[in-house]
Design a protein around this motif. Sequence first.
Motif, PDB file in Angstrom:
ATOM      1  N   MET A   1       0.828  -1.217   0.000  1.00 22.15           N
ATOM      2  CA  MET A   1       0.000   0.000   0.000  1.00 22.15           C
ATOM      3  C   MET A   1       0.857   1.258   0.000  1.00 22.15           C
ATOM      4  N   ARG A   2       1.997   1.177   0.715  1.00 30.61           N
ATOM      5  CA  ARG A   2       2.891   2.344   0.757  1.00 30.61           C
ATOM      6  C   ARG A   2       3.424   2.662  -0.638  1.00 30.61           C
ATOM      7  N   ARG A   3       3.764   1.604  -1.386  1.00 33.58           N
ATOM      8  CA  ARG A   3       4.266   1.814  -2.750  1.00 33.58           C
ATOM      9  C   ARG A   3       3.188   2.422  -3.641  1.00 33.58           C
ATOM     10  N   ILE A   4       1.965   1.930  -3.525  1.00 37.49           N
ATOM     11  CA  ILE A   4       0.856   2.454  -4.333  1.00 37.49           C
ATOM     12  C   ILE A   4       0.567   3.909  -3.973  1.00 37.49           C
ATOM     13  N   LEU A   5       0.627   4.229  -2.663  1.00 37.15           N
ATOM     14  CA  LEU A   5       0.379   5.606  -2.231  1.00 37.15           C
ATOM     15  C   LEU A   5       1.445   6.547  -2.762  1.00 37.15           C
ATOM     16  N   PHE A   6       2.700   6.083  -2.741  1.00 38.90           N
ATOM     17  CA  PHE A   6       3.795   6.904  -3.275  1.00 38.90           C
ATOM     18  C   PHE A   6       3.597   7.177  -4.766  1.00 38.90           C
ATOM     19  N   LEU A   7       3.252   6.115  -5.514  1.00 32.84           N
ATOM     20  CA  LEU A   7       3.030   6.292  -6.955  1.00 32.84           C
ATOM     21  C   LEU A   7       1.859   7.230  -7.229  1.00 32.84           C
ATOM     22  N   LEU A   8       0.812   7.127  -6.419  1.00 31.42           N
ATOM     23  CA  LEU A   8      -0.360   7.984  -6.595  1.00 31.42           C
ATOM     24  C   LEU A   8      -0.007   9.442  -6.353  1.00 31.42           C
ATOM     25  N   ILE A   9       0.717   9.717  -5.255  1.00 27.19           N
ATOM     26  CA  ILE A   9       1.112  11.103  -4.949  1.00 27.19           C
ATOM     27  C   ILE A   9       2.047  11.640  -6.018  1.00 27.19           C
ATOM     28  N   PHE A  10       3.036  10.836  -6.397  1.00 26.85           N
ATOM     29  CA  PHE A  10       4.000  11.245  -7.415  1.00 26.85           C
ATOM     30  C   PHE A  10       3.300  11.509  -8.746  1.00 26.85           C
ATOM     31  N   GLY A  11       2.355  10.643  -9.113  1.00 25.87           N
ATOM     32  CA  GLY A  11       1.638  10.802 -10.365  1.00 25.87           C
ATOM     33  C   GLY A  11       0.767  12.041 -10.379  1.00 25.87           C
ATOM     34  N   ILE A  12       0.044  12.284  -9.289  1.00 25.22           N
ATOM     35  CA  ILE A  12      -0.819  13.461  -9.218  1.00 25.22           C
ATOM     36  C   ILE A  12       0.001  14.748  -9.257  1.00 25.22           C
ATOM     37  N   ALA A  13       1.133  14.757  -8.533  1.00 28.19           N
ATOM     38  CA  ALA A  13       1.989  15.949  -8.514  1.00 28.19           C
ATOM     39  C   ALA A  13       2.538  16.250  -9.909  1.00 28.19           C
ATOM     40  N   GLY A  14       3.032  15.214 -10.597  1.00 22.02           N
ATOM     41  CA  GLY A  14       3.554  15.419 -11.950  1.00 22.02           C
ATOM     42  C   GLY A  14       2.477  15.881 -12.912  1.00 22.02           C
ATOM     43  N   LEU A  15       1.283  15.272 -12.788  1.00 19.79           N
ATOM     44  CA  LEU A  15       0.179  15.663 -13.658  1.00 19.79           C
ATOM     45  C   LEU A  15      -0.219  17.113 -13.422  1.00 19.79           C
ATOM     46  N   ALA A  16      -0.247  17.528 -12.159  1.00 20.92           N
ATOM     47  CA  ALA A  16      -0.610  18.905 -11.840  1.00 20.92           C
ATOM     48  C   ALA A  16       0.400  19.893 -12.430  1.00 20.92           C
ATOM     49  N   ILE A  17       1.682  19.540 -12.364  1.00 20.34           N
ATOM     50  CA  ILE A  17       2.718  20.416 -12.917  1.00 20.34           C
ATOM     51  C   ILE A  17       2.565  20.543 -14.431  1.00 20.34           C
ATOM     52  N   LEU A  18       2.379  19.422 -15.120  1.00 25.20           N
ATOM     53  CA  LEU A  18       2.243  19.447 -16.581  1.00 25.20           C
ATOM     54  C   LEU A  18       0.987  20.201 -17.019  1.00 25.20           C
ATOM     55  N   LEU A  19      -0.115  19.993 -16.303  1.00 25.77           N
ATOM     56  CA  LEU A  19      -1.349  20.715 -16.639  1.00 25.77           C
ATOM     57  C   LEU A  19      -1.200  22.217 -16.400  1.00 25.77           C
ATOM     58  N   SER A  20      -0.497  22.590 -15.328  1.00 22.51           N
ATOM     59  CA  SER A  20      -0.301  24.015 -15.038  1.00 22.51           C
ATOM     60  C   SER A  20       0.583  24.666 -16.107  1.00 22.51           C
ATOM     61  N   LEU A  21       1.586  23.931 -16.586  1.00 16.37           N
ATOM     62  CA  LEU A  21       2.435  24.471 -17.663  1.00 16.37           C
ATOM     63  C   LEU A  21       1.627  24.644 -18.948  1.00 16.37           C
ATOM     64  N   GLY A  22       0.745  23.685 -19.243  1.00 14.31           N
ATOM     65  CA  GLY A  22      -0.105  23.824 -20.414  1.00 14.31           C
ATOM     66  C   GLY A  22      -1.050  25.004 -20.295  1.00 14.31           C
ATOM     67  N   ALA A  23      -1.644  25.182 -19.110  1.00 12.47           N
ATOM     68  CA  ALA A  23      -2.555  26.308 -18.885  1.00 12.47           C
ATOM     69  C   ALA A  23      -1.816  27.632 -18.997  1.00 12.47           C
ATOM     70  N   TRP A  24      -0.577  27.663 -18.497  1.00 17.45           N
ATOM     71  CA  TRP A  24       0.233  28.892 -18.593  1.00 17.45           C
ATOM     72  C   TRP A  24       0.505  29.244 -20.050  1.00 17.45           C
ATOM     73  N   GLN A  25       0.768  28.235 -20.885  1.00 19.97           N
ATOM     74  CA  GLN A  25       1.009  28.510 -22.302  1.00 19.97           C
ATOM     75  C   GLN A  25      -0.261  29.005 -22.990  1.00 19.97           C
ATOM     76  N   VAL A  26      -1.431  28.513 -22.566  1.00 21.71           N
ATOM     77  CA  VAL A  26      -2.694  29.031 -23.111  1.00 21.71           C
ATOM     78  C   VAL A  26      -2.853  30.507 -22.760  1.00 21.71           C
TER      79      VAL A  26
END
Length: 225
Positions: A1-26
Amino acid sequence: MRRILFLLIFGIAGLAILLSLGAWQVQRLHWKEGLLADIDTRIAGDPVRLPDLIDPETHRYLPVVVAGEMLRGEIHVLVSVKQVGPGYRIIAPFKSGERTLLIDRGFVSTTAKSTLRQIGEMEIIGNLHWPDEIDGYTPAPDMDENIWFARDVPALASELGTEPVLLIARSQTDPDITPLPVLTAGIPNDHLQYAVTWFGLALVWAAMTGYFLWRSRALSESETQ
């Protein structure tokens, strides 16, 4: 569960960064489109007389009309025009009253480089501009052949003995010269491409995160059996 939680947090953080960069370019895209619209309006405005004191930032793209005499002597700046091919911009000195400035008369083919061109009294409508065409890869001018590779306004002015002021003609100054007026088409606007890239990376990131979460869960379930 710890591994899954780490992947979930890491994935959400990376996704948020990429989406924010896309929104900034818009946001940058909307800003750039507004800026280009303002420049278009300014370029197409009613021409005024040449200002007494000229500032490259304040008067960039200013539409101007000048009357005077096209002088002898010219510089050839190598360019390529889409669907036409290589040729030269003709840069010449123009005397208006007590002042002498540079005129970008427009384009001629390579075969017309040495053709005699119309000089003397005329009136010209165009836009003031200080092109940014110099970088570390720009070759030095070939002074023997009178071929330049960029419109370096201070250097052109020094060579032709004028003020460091360039008027790019939008009216014709010679029947055999095609004017190349200032257009915003030459100003880069790549923000849409950047936005698509960031949003595409976000989609890939989300898919990979989902895959790793599924794989981690499958491994966890197999370990508990």
